[in-house]
Write an enzyme that holds these catalytic residues in place. Structure first.
Site, PDB file in Angstrom:
ATOM      1  N   HIS A 218      11.536 -53.627   1.028  1.00 56.32           N
ATOM      2  CA  HIS A 218      11.954 -54.047   2.373  1.00 56.32           C
ATOM      3  C   HIS A 218      12.409 -55.488   2.439  1.00 56.32           C
ATOM      4  O   HIS A 218      12.843 -55.965   3.472  1.00 56.32           O
ATOM      5  CB  HIS A 218      10.794 -53.848   3.360  1.00 56.32           C
ATOM      6  CG  HIS A 218       9.686 -54.836   3.135  1.00 56.32           C
ATOM      7  ND1 HIS A 218       8.758 -54.690   2.137  1.00 56.32           N
ATOM      8  CD2 HIS A 218       9.380 -55.999   3.764  1.00 56.32           C
ATOM      9  CE1 HIS A 218       7.922 -55.706   2.170  1.00 56.32           C
ATOM     10  NE2 HIS A 218       8.276 -56.521   3.137  1.00 56.32           N
TER      11      HIS A 218
HETATM   12  C1  UD1 Z   1       8.029 -59.036   7.931  1.00 55.31           C
HETATM   13  C2  UD1 Z   1       7.634 -60.266   7.123  1.00 55.31           C
HETATM   14  C3  UD1 Z   1       7.469 -59.894   5.658  1.00 55.31           C
HETATM   15  C4  UD1 Z   1       6.548 -58.722   5.484  1.00 55.31           C
HETATM   16  C5  UD1 Z   1       7.061 -57.572   6.338  1.00 55.31           C
HETATM   17  C6  UD1 Z   1       6.218 -56.336   6.253  1.00 55.31           C
HETATM   18  C7  UD1 Z   1       8.543 -62.370   7.992  1.00 55.31           C
HETATM   19  C8  UD1 Z   1       9.521 -63.442   7.735  1.00 55.31           C
HETATM   20  N1  UD1 Z   1       8.640 -61.307   7.197  1.00 55.31           N
HETATM   21  O1  UD1 Z   1       9.304 -58.632   7.471  1.00 55.31           O
HETATM   22  O2  UD1 Z   1       6.927 -61.006   4.966  1.00 55.31           O
HETATM   23  O3  UD1 Z   1       6.486 -58.355   4.140  1.00 55.31           O
HETATM   24  O4  UD1 Z   1       7.080 -58.014   7.704  1.00 55.31           O
HETATM   25  O5  UD1 Z   1       6.807 -55.325   7.001  1.00 55.31           O
HETATM   26  O6  UD1 Z   1       7.721 -62.496   8.858  1.00 55.31           O
HETATM   27  N2  UD1 Z   1      11.370 -53.357  12.962  1.00 55.31           N
HETATM   28  C9  UD1 Z   1      11.149 -52.169  13.594  1.00 55.31           C
HETATM   29  N3  UD1 Z   1       9.906 -51.924  14.071  1.00 55.31           N
HETATM   30  C10 UD1 Z   1       8.881 -52.816  13.947  1.00 55.31           C
HETATM   31  C11 UD1 Z   1       9.137 -54.040  13.319  1.00 55.31           C
HETATM   32  C12 UD1 Z   1      10.380 -54.298  12.821  1.00 55.31           C
HETATM   33  O7  UD1 Z   1      12.039 -51.329  13.724  1.00 55.31           O
HETATM   34  O8  UD1 Z   1       7.761 -52.521  14.409  1.00 55.31           O
HETATM   35  C13 UD1 Z   1      12.716 -53.615  12.411  1.00 55.31           C
HETATM   36  C14 UD1 Z   1      13.580 -54.397  13.354  1.00 55.31           C
HETATM   37  O9  UD1 Z   1      14.881 -53.944  13.209  1.00 55.31           O
HETATM   38  C15 UD1 Z   1      13.483 -55.801  12.799  1.00 55.31           C
HETATM   39  C16 UD1 Z   1      13.338 -55.543  11.302  1.00 55.31           C
HETATM   40  O10 UD1 Z   1      12.579 -54.352  11.215  1.00 55.31           O
HETATM   41  O11 UD1 Z   1      14.571 -56.578  13.122  1.00 55.31           O
HETATM   42  C17 UD1 Z   1      12.652 -56.631  10.559  1.00 55.31           C
HETATM   43  O12 UD1 Z   1      11.389 -56.936  11.158  1.00 55.31           O
HETATM   44  P1  UD1 Z   1      10.781 -58.422  11.018  1.00 55.31           P
HETATM   45  O13 UD1 Z   1       9.455 -58.508  11.661  1.00 55.31           O
HETATM   46  O14 UD1 Z   1      11.798 -59.421  11.430  1.00 55.31           O
HETATM   47  O15 UD1 Z   1      10.649 -58.617   9.469  1.00 55.31           O
HETATM   48  P2  UD1 Z   1      10.181 -57.624   8.321  1.00 55.31           P
HETATM   49  O16 UD1 Z   1      11.360 -57.304   7.486  1.00 55.31           O
HETATM   50  O17 UD1 Z   1       9.364 -56.505   8.831  1.00 55.31           O
END
Ligand code: UD1
Length: 391
Positions: A218
């Site tokens: 991811h």
């Molecule tokens: C975040 C952490 C990463 C961790 C990961 C675990 C940061 C910088 N990164 O990355 O270190 O390994 O979490 O998952 O904090 N989204 C959903 N549903 C959710 C959450 C996110 O659909 O409940 C999607 C959204 O499109 C969002 C994308 O995932 O924009 C990324 O989510 P985000 O929290 O920005 O970062 P992660 O890639 O999850």
């Protein structure tokens, strides 16, 4: 004559524990469980920033890990790094004004970790960082910036391994702030291992024990570039001619997979009934803690770009191949079952082959203090401190 006994009523320690994203929940759960056993000495507020909000990225972990509902939910959600970090900072500051804790406990390296630490630091409130001192030495990773900055402003740096202590000392952190307490994720894993293994989650997906490969990916460096994601998926689909490859897929990965037109390399399963097709990766929805732990424990090996999974496979003694250039958890390589591949398809295939033909050498051992008692050690240290406010 009876001597009157005077009881000096001690002030309770006021603690805020913060969680925001999926990898935080298994780190705060053991701490919250211990704090609730110490109600007489600690007043707890548990804050969820809302960085992750889907049921299978957040809610399900609360149920499985037996965590209470958060006292406050900031509802920040997704956004750019700036939006997310600033959103958490603004909302968390208001909570600090009203509750005024003695100490804020943050875990890991996500945007919520840094944002809450920053808000507390500006108000002179002490910060405890669990999982301090880990370094990938790659500042293109958002997590590396979060780790460095959080450690700079923390007062209690709770480290999972001696290499983390050394990193902090090299950066000039005072030794008096560094506490080697072990790995708090091990507390959760060891507490839930038997329950998870009794689930036999592999059977739900038509798989058999020690006869499938489990994958997660991811990170932006892996999934946000078409070429790299393609390289990984091509390698995986080759491997899936030998053994089924199952890939519980993070929403970010699912979305980039579609936008790069790579869905042809996977079978997207929406339920456990989707049959496995040789030569195709079986993509699942993200799984809860227990089924994922169950799948991990029974896999022949794991391929990942996650940090936590490198540690969990070391505890479970399951071989792990890390599809990344670096690791901030070198102890999983030197003592555990992990090998860092680089973003390299040839190495992925070569090391996988070694595991499949029984010539992979790493059986691994459990690192020092990954013993299930890290939360207790942390609380003992926090309770001993003097919490006069800084500045
Ligand atoms: C975040 C952490 C990463 C961790 C990961 C675990 C940061 C910088 N990164 O990355 O270190 O390994 O979490 O998952 O904090 N989204 C959903 N549903 C959710 C959450 C996110 O659909 O409940 C999607 C959204 O499109 C969002 C994308 O995932 O924009 C990324 O989510 P985000 O929290 O920005 O970062 P992660 O890639 O999850």
């Amino acid at each position: 004559m009876n001597t009157p006994r005077f009881h000096r009523r001690k002030k309770k320690l006021k603690v805020i524990v913060v969680a925001g994203a999926r990898p935080n929940f298994m780190k705060v759960a053991p701490l919250i469980r211990q704090i609730r056993l110490m109600k007489a000495r600690i007043e707890l507020k548990f804050v969820h920033t809302g960085q992750h909000y889907d049921r299978n990225m957040s809610g399900i972990f609360f149920e499985e890990l037996g965590m209470p509902r958060p006292d406050m939910h900031l509802g920040v959600g997704s956004g750019t790094h700036g939006e997310q970090t600033a959103g958490v900072l603004l909302a968390f500051e208001k909570i600090l004004f009203s509750f005024r804790p003695d100490v804020v406990v943050v875990v890991g390296d996500v945007n919520s970790t840094l944002a809450c630490a920053l808000a507390a630091s500006k108000l002179g409130i002490k910060i405890a960082h669990i999982e301090a001192g880990l370094r990938s030495f790659d500042r293109s990773m958002p997590e590396e910036i979060n780790r460095i900055m959080t450690d700079k402003i923390s007062d209690f740096l709770f480290t999972p391994s001696r290499d983390a202590d050394r990193n902090l000392i090299k950066e000039g952190v005072a030794r008096s702030k560094i506490f080697f307490v072990g790995n708090i994720m091990a507390d959760s894993l060891l507490a839930h291992r038997a329950q998870a293994q009794s689930l036999h989650a592999e059977k739900t997906f038509g798989l058999t024990k020690n006869n499938y490969i489990l994958v997660t990916a991811h990170r932006p460096a892996t999934v946000d570039t078409k070429e790299t994601l393609h390289k990984l998926l091509q390698g995986l689909s080759q491997l899936s001619r030998n053994q089924p490859v199952v890939f519980p897929m993070h929403p970010r990965t699912k979305s980039t997979l579609a936008s790069f037109g790579l869905t042809g390399l996977v079978t997207l399963a929406s339920s456990g009934n989707t049959p496995y097709v040789r030569g195709k990766v079986l993509a699942l929805e993200p799984l809860g803690y227990l089924p994922f732990l169950s799948l991990m424990a029974s896999a022949s090996f794991v391929i990942t770009d996650s940090g936590g999974i490198q540690e969990e496979t070391t505890i479970l003694k399951v071989p792990c191949l890390t599809f990344r250039e670096t690791t901030e958890r070198p102890i999983t390589v030197t003592q555990g079952t992990n090998t860092v591949l680089g973003l390299n398809q040839n190495r992925l295939l070569k090391e996988s082959k070694k595991i499949l033909n029984g010539t992979y050498k790493k059986t691994g051992r459990i690192p020092e203090l990954w013993d299930g008692r890290t939360a207790q050690r942390i609380l003992r240290i926090l309770l001993k401190q003097n919490y006069s406010y800084k500045s």
